[in-house]
Every structure is written in C-alpha cells, then in structure tokens.
Enzyme design. Structure first.
Site, PDB file in Angstrom:
ATOM      1  N   HIS A  54       0.835  -1.219   0.000  1.00  0.00           N
ATOM      2  CA  HIS A  54       0.000   0.000   0.000  1.00  0.00           C
ATOM      3  C   HIS A  54       0.869   1.268   0.000  1.00  0.00           C
ATOM      4  CE1 HIS A  54      -3.963  -1.954   1.004  1.00  0.00           C
ATOM      5  NE2 HIS A  54      -3.162  -2.871   1.476  1.00  0.00           N
ATOM      6  N   ASN A 127     -10.246  -2.439   3.040  1.00  0.00           N
ATOM      7  CA  ASN A 127     -10.039  -2.423   1.595  1.00  0.00           C
ATOM      8  C   ASN A 127     -11.349  -2.052   0.892  1.00  0.00           C
ATOM      9  OD1 ASN A 127      -7.307  -3.103   1.440  1.00  0.00           O
ATOM     10  ND2 ASN A 127      -7.717  -5.297   1.431  1.00  0.00           N
ATOM     11  N   TYR A 337       1.101  -4.003  12.086  1.00  0.00           N
ATOM     12  CA  TYR A 337       1.115  -2.590  11.692  1.00  0.00           C
ATOM     13  C   TYR A 337       1.966  -1.736  12.625  1.00  0.00           C
ATOM     14  CZ  TYR A 337      -2.287  -3.738   8.169  1.00  0.00           C
ATOM     15  OH  TYR A 337      -2.889  -4.296   7.082  1.00  0.00           O
TER      16      TYR A 337
HETATM   17  C1  HEM Z   1      -2.011 -10.964   7.755  1.00  0.00           C
HETATM   18  C2  HEM Z   1      -2.490 -10.053   6.942  1.00  0.00           C
HETATM   19  C3  HEM Z   1      -1.898  -8.691   6.757  1.00  0.00           C
HETATM   20  C4  HEM Z   1      -0.696  -8.175   7.141  1.00  0.00           C
HETATM   21  C5  HEM Z   1       0.417  -8.865   7.908  1.00  0.00           C
HETATM   22  C6  HEM Z   1      -0.655  -6.803   6.680  1.00  0.00           C
HETATM   23  C7  HEM Z   1       0.409  -5.945   6.862  1.00  0.00           C
HETATM   24  C8  HEM Z   1       0.463  -4.644   6.425  1.00  0.00           C
HETATM   25  C9  HEM Z   1       1.577  -3.762   6.578  1.00  0.00           C
HETATM   26  C10 HEM Z   1       2.893  -4.129   7.262  1.00  0.00           C
HETATM   27  C11 HEM Z   1       1.251  -2.573   6.047  1.00  0.00           C
HETATM   28  C12 HEM Z   1       2.120  -1.320   5.960  1.00  0.00           C
HETATM   29  C13 HEM Z   1       1.840  -0.448   7.140  1.00  0.00           C
HETATM   30  C14 HEM Z   1       2.651   0.819   7.134  1.00  0.00           C
HETATM   31  O1  HEM Z   1       3.867   0.767   6.926  1.00  0.00           O
HETATM   32  O2  HEM Z   1       2.055   1.913   7.360  1.00  0.00           O
HETATM   33  C15 HEM Z   1      -0.090  -2.683   5.559  1.00  0.00           C
HETATM   34  C16 HEM Z   1      -0.797  -1.660   4.986  1.00  0.00           C
HETATM   35  C17 HEM Z   1      -2.149  -1.724   4.746  1.00  0.00           C
HETATM   36  N1  HEM Z   1      -2.960  -2.838   4.841  1.00  0.00           N
HETATM   37 FE1  HEM Z   1      -2.401  -4.663   5.426  1.00  0.00          FE
HETATM   38  N2  HEM Z   1      -1.822  -6.506   6.044  1.00  0.00           N
HETATM   39  C18 HEM Z   1      -2.613  -7.626   6.066  1.00  0.00           C
HETATM   40  C19 HEM Z   1      -3.861  -7.760   5.538  1.00  0.00           C
HETATM   41  C20 HEM Z   1      -4.668  -6.699   5.185  1.00  0.00           C
HETATM   42  C21 HEM Z   1      -6.080  -6.764   4.970  1.00  0.00           C
HETATM   43  C22 HEM Z   1      -6.916  -8.026   5.084  1.00  0.00           C
HETATM   44  C23 HEM Z   1      -6.496  -5.496   4.689  1.00  0.00           C
HETATM   45  C24 HEM Z   1      -7.873  -4.978   4.418  1.00  0.00           C
HETATM   46  C25 HEM Z   1      -8.970  -5.551   4.865  1.00  0.00           C
HETATM   47  C26 HEM Z   1      -5.340  -4.636   4.721  1.00  0.00           C
HETATM   48  C27 HEM Z   1      -5.350  -3.280   4.491  1.00  0.00           C
HETATM   49  C28 HEM Z   1      -4.239  -2.469   4.530  1.00  0.00           C
HETATM   50  C29 HEM Z   1      -4.268  -1.064   4.222  1.00  0.00           C
HETATM   51  C30 HEM Z   1      -5.489  -0.238   3.834  1.00  0.00           C
HETATM   52  C31 HEM Z   1      -2.962  -0.592   4.359  1.00  0.00           C
HETATM   53  C32 HEM Z   1      -2.479   0.835   4.128  1.00  0.00           C
HETATM   54  C33 HEM Z   1      -2.784   1.681   5.335  1.00  0.00           C
HETATM   55  C34 HEM Z   1      -2.388   3.119   5.058  1.00  0.00           C
HETATM   56  O3  HEM Z   1      -3.076   3.762   4.254  1.00  0.00           O
HETATM   57  O4  HEM Z   1      -1.406   3.579   5.649  1.00  0.00           O
HETATM   58  N3  HEM Z   1      -4.245  -5.394   5.019  1.00  0.00           N
HETATM   59  N4  HEM Z   1      -0.542  -3.964   5.773  1.00  0.00           N
END
Ligand code: HEM
Length: 489
Positions: A54, A127, A337
C-alpha cells in the site's frame, strides 16, 4: 508585505541563501559554510522507507457524523447521540505498486480511516473489497511476494500471481472481485470501503456482538476497463490524487454511508459458514445492513509527507466498545502494523501530530529516539507504575467482556472441507453478460505469459465455481490467440 526571516534549524537568521562561502569567486567552498552542509545533509535524509504494501496512496481529512443509533450494540463513545461528530483522516491506496506507481492500475484498494475519538484513536484499516485472498496469516507474506517484483527480473510477474492463486483456491472470491469492474475504480471516490474482517462491538452490559463494517459510496460506482485505464495512465499517472484533491479543493466533498452487519454469538455458532473467515461475506439477506453514520472528506492536507506519508494506521487501535474477533488474519494484523510503524517512522510514531490522539494521552513509555513530548504522566516523580505520586492508573470500567474461546492449541488445516466456490459462484451469477465478458477478458489479459500448466490449474478452479466462468475465460484466451482446453477434453 513583511516576510519572515529565513533561519537555520537552530533559529539563527541566515544572511545569504544564494552563494556558498568560498576562498575566491571560483571556489573552493570553505568547510565552515555549515548551512550548505546542513542543506545537503537534510536532502540526503528526506526519504523514509515506504510502506511494504500500500505504498502508493491518496488521503484527506474529514468528519464522521452519527446518523443511526447503535448504542444497544456498543458503548463506543463516538457512536453515542445522533448528529455526534468526530474528526477523521482517510487514506486510500493501491496494494502492490511502489510509491510513484500509476494510480489507475488494476489492484485492490486500501480504504483506511482514523477516527480521532474522545476515548482515543480508532483505526478502521480496510479495503474496497469485503473479502481477502487468503484466510491464514501464514500465507500473507507469500501472497504479497507473488504480487511484488520478481527478484531476478525486477518486474511484476503474471506467472507468480497466477501460480500462487491457482495453488490457493481460497483466493477465488477475491480474484473474481479484483478482475471484475470493481477491481479498477475510476477514482477513490467511486468505491466502497469494507472493514472486511469480523470485528466486535460490546455494550455497557458487557454483551458482545460480531460485526462487519461497510462504507458505501454516495458518488456511485464507476470503473475503467483495462483499455481505458491504459489511456488514463498514458495521460496522467497521478489520476487518483488529481481527482480526490481536485474534488475537495472545488468544494465537492465525497461522502460514504457507514453501515454494520451484526451477528450474535448464537447465530455465529449456527452459521453454515465460518463467520471469522476473511474469504467469506455475510449474506445481506440474513444479516441486513444497519445504518450508522456518514463519512465526509472535506479538507485537503497542507503537507502530504507529514499528514499522509507519516500517517500510521493500525488494526490494534480500538476504543472501548469496539473489539477484535478470532479471525486469524486480524490477529496477525494487530501485531504487524505497529511493528511496521516503529520501523518506518520510529518508536514514538504515535506522537507525530497526524497520529496523536485528540484525547488526552497518559502513559509510562519513555525515552527512545525522538521523544519530543517529555513525560506523559502529569508528574515527573510518577515515572513507573504503581506509584504514590498521582500518576495515571487503569480504569476497570472500560474492561472488555471476555472472548468466548475454547480449543486445543493445534494447527487446523484451513483448507480442509472449506467451501471456496459457493460465494464466488453467487457473485458470478449476479453479473450480467457484459460484466461476465469483461471479467473473463480481464483475466485473460492478466494471464499473458503465464505457462500453460498454471493456466490450466486456474481454469479448473474457475470450472468449479461455474461452468460458464471457466468457459468464458477459455473463450477470452482464445480471442487473444491462446488455446486452453478443458482438462477432460
Ligand atoms: C495478515 C495479513 C496482513 C498483514 C500482515 C498486513 C500488513 C500490512 C503492513 C505491514 C502494512 C504497511 C503499514 C505501514 O507501513 O504503514 C499494511 C498496509 C495496509 N494494509 Fe495490510 N496486512 C494484512 C492484511 C490486510 C487486509 C486483510 C487489509 C484490508 C482488509 C489490509 C489493508 C491495509 C491497508 C489499507 C494498508 C495501508 C494503510 C495506510 O493507508 O497507511 N491489510 N498492511
């Protein structure tokens, strides 16, 4: 107009910001020209690690207003009282592309909202899709690897993507959404947002309800075909940033209606699907949408870096009245996160202005790089807990009701006996002929260069969803000059 004096970072006025200090008109530069060194050193440190997923995103500030009463389900302060308003900031994103990737690419979109409530920050980090590709967090890093660049070619790989998906039948539902019209919205305003996981709400009586969160767009859905997106990207790689920033700048504030679906513990035990499985939706007929409020984005940020790049969302940020669920994926996210933020932004990332709660903050964490807030206990003698010096203490009145847990501590095969096809089938059956054609064409498009055996394995999965699905993709592949026969033929 009188103008502020330019100063050094130490506040001293700067006499000359045009000419370096040199031995003569041609140079060389004197080492004592500290401001030149300072300028160059700062430039060298302007980048921070981008989000591991993202990375490419667009955001704005706004307001959440309560329009429906859900106080019987939750004691969460922000939901009490019709008309109650809470300040928010939202960030939308693509998943796979790095910073600077083209906005209008087919990909899942992130839809994250931070609510600055009077009882702390609540982050709903969702999402634009109600489900996800995998249901066990062990699979997440592998899934993301298949989406990002190949380590040797440094290019994104259709082969890796379909290899992973064809070996992971639980991805069928999300793959179908991604390849459908919903997989390429025209702007962030033309899409829904979903908390996706099952969360929980709990009320003053200590009753817990399982819930799903849904933001429905009021701008209507609008999508690009792959062909249209190519043309858009050819003209403007920042089309989403332009659309969102431009709309808000012009006073056309985008809005979404927030709804919940609610399931009691008894209903969860009776359900003929696992309500905590992130690859499944809850049928709306059985679990109708209940209106909660309105999200309006009405203020552009002044500084993209400090307010959007340094913005740190985490599913671990909940407030009294809102809770998690047994969903394994959600549990992993509760860890991932904050860990990512400590690496990406630093130990005290929650003290950065955009992340800092509007609610009072009182904790005993201390020191570490960039602690610019001093102590947060109200008294320098109260630097540990328990103490006799009036430092902050716990408040048992916000204790969350216990989770209904029972189990054996084993590793349960999440694929065994799981129905991966009924829900994507129900979705496929909702599509009209033109939508099915676009879906199959998008899939055929995305299969360019993928080896036959991987294509065949994926087609067999589509056949299990619906005969017309597999055949539709075969026809679309044939239209691209590629033959892919049914396994039995
Ligand atoms: C085990 C599953 C998941 C892991 C380990 C994971 C991990 C991460 C990580 C490490 C980031 C970067 C955070 C940052 O540096 O700011 C991220 C961003 C993000 N993830 Fe996940 N994620 C997972 C599943 C999901 C799911 C299922 C969704 C939605 C339902 C999701 C939505 C997002 C969104 C929207 C961002 C961006 C947030 C922003 O705008 O700063 N992720 N994710």
């Amino acid at each position: 107009m009188s103008r502020n004096r330019l100063t050094t970072t130490a506040g001293a006025p700067v006499a000359d910001n045009q000419n370096s200090q040199t031995a003569g008109p041609q140079g060389p530069v004197l080492l004592q020209d500290y401001q030149l060194l300072e300028k160059l050193a700062h430039q060298n440190r302007e980048r921070i690690p981008e989000r591991v997923v993202h990375a490419n995103g667009w955001g704005a500030r706004g307001t959440f207003t309560v329009t429906g009463d859900i106080s019987r389900y939750t004691r969460a302060d922000l939901f009490q009282g019709l008309g109650r308003q809470t300040e928010v900031i939202a960030r939308f994103s693509n998943v796979a592309g790095e910073q600077g990737a083209a906005d209008a690419e087919r990909d899942v979109r992130g839809f994250a909202v931070k609510f600055y409530t009077d009882e702390g920050n609540w982050d709903l980090v969702g999402n634009n899709t109600p489900v996800f590709f995998v249901r066990d967090p062990y699979k997440f890093p592998d899934f993301i690897r298949s989406q990002k660049r190949h380590p040797r070619t440094n290019r994104r790989s259709n082969t890796a993507q379909w290899d992973f998906w064809s070996l992971s039948p639980e991805s069928l539902h999300q793959v179908t959404i991604l390849m459908s019209d919903r997989g390429l919205p025209q702007t962030p305003m033309n899409m829904n947002g979903y908390g996706s996981h099952t969360f929980s709400l709990w009320n003053d009586q200590g009753e817990r309800f399982w819930v799903k969160f849904h933001f429905k767009t009021r701008q209507g859905h609008a999508f690009f075909t792959d062909e249209e997106a190519k043309a858009v990207i050819g003209e403007d790689r920042e089309s989403y940033q332009k659309a969102l920033f431009g709309a808000i700048d012009a006073g056309q504030f985008p809005k979404w209606t927030l709804y919940i679906q609610v399931m009691s513990q008894a209903e969860a035990e009776r359900a003929d699907f696992d309500p905590f499985d992130l690859t499944k939706v809850w049928p709306h007929g059985d679990y109708p949408l209940i209106e909660v409020g309105e999200l309006e984005l009405n203020r552009n940020v002044d500084n993209y870096f400090t307010e959007i790049e340094q913005l740190a969302f985490s599913p671990s940020n909940i407030v009294p009245g809102i809770g998690h669920s047994p969903d394994k994926m959600l549990q992993a996210r509760v860890f991932a996160y904050a860990d990512a933020h400590r690496y990406r932004l630093g130990t005290h990332y929650e003290a950065l202005p955009v992340n800092a709660p509007k609610a009072p903050v009182a904790h005993y964490h201390k020191d570490g790089a960039m602690n610019f807030f001093g102590h947060k206990t109200g008294n320098p003698d109260a630097f540990y807990e328990p103490n006799s010096f009036g430092g902050p203490v716990e408040d048992p009145s916000v204790k969350e009701p216990p989770l209904p847990l029972a189990g054996d501590g084993d590793r349960h095969d999440h694929r065994l006996g799981n129905d991966d096809v009924s829900q994507p089938r129900a979705l496929f059956e909702l599509f009209d002929t033109a939508e099915r054609e676009r879906l199959c064409a998008n899939i055929a498009n995305a299969m360019d260069g993928v080896p036959d055996e991987i294509v065949a394995r994926q087609l067999a999965l589509f056949d299990r969803v619906h005969a017309d699905y597999g055949d539709g993709v075969r026809q679309a592949l044939a239209a691209r000059g590629r033959s892919a026969r049914k396994a039995a033929e």
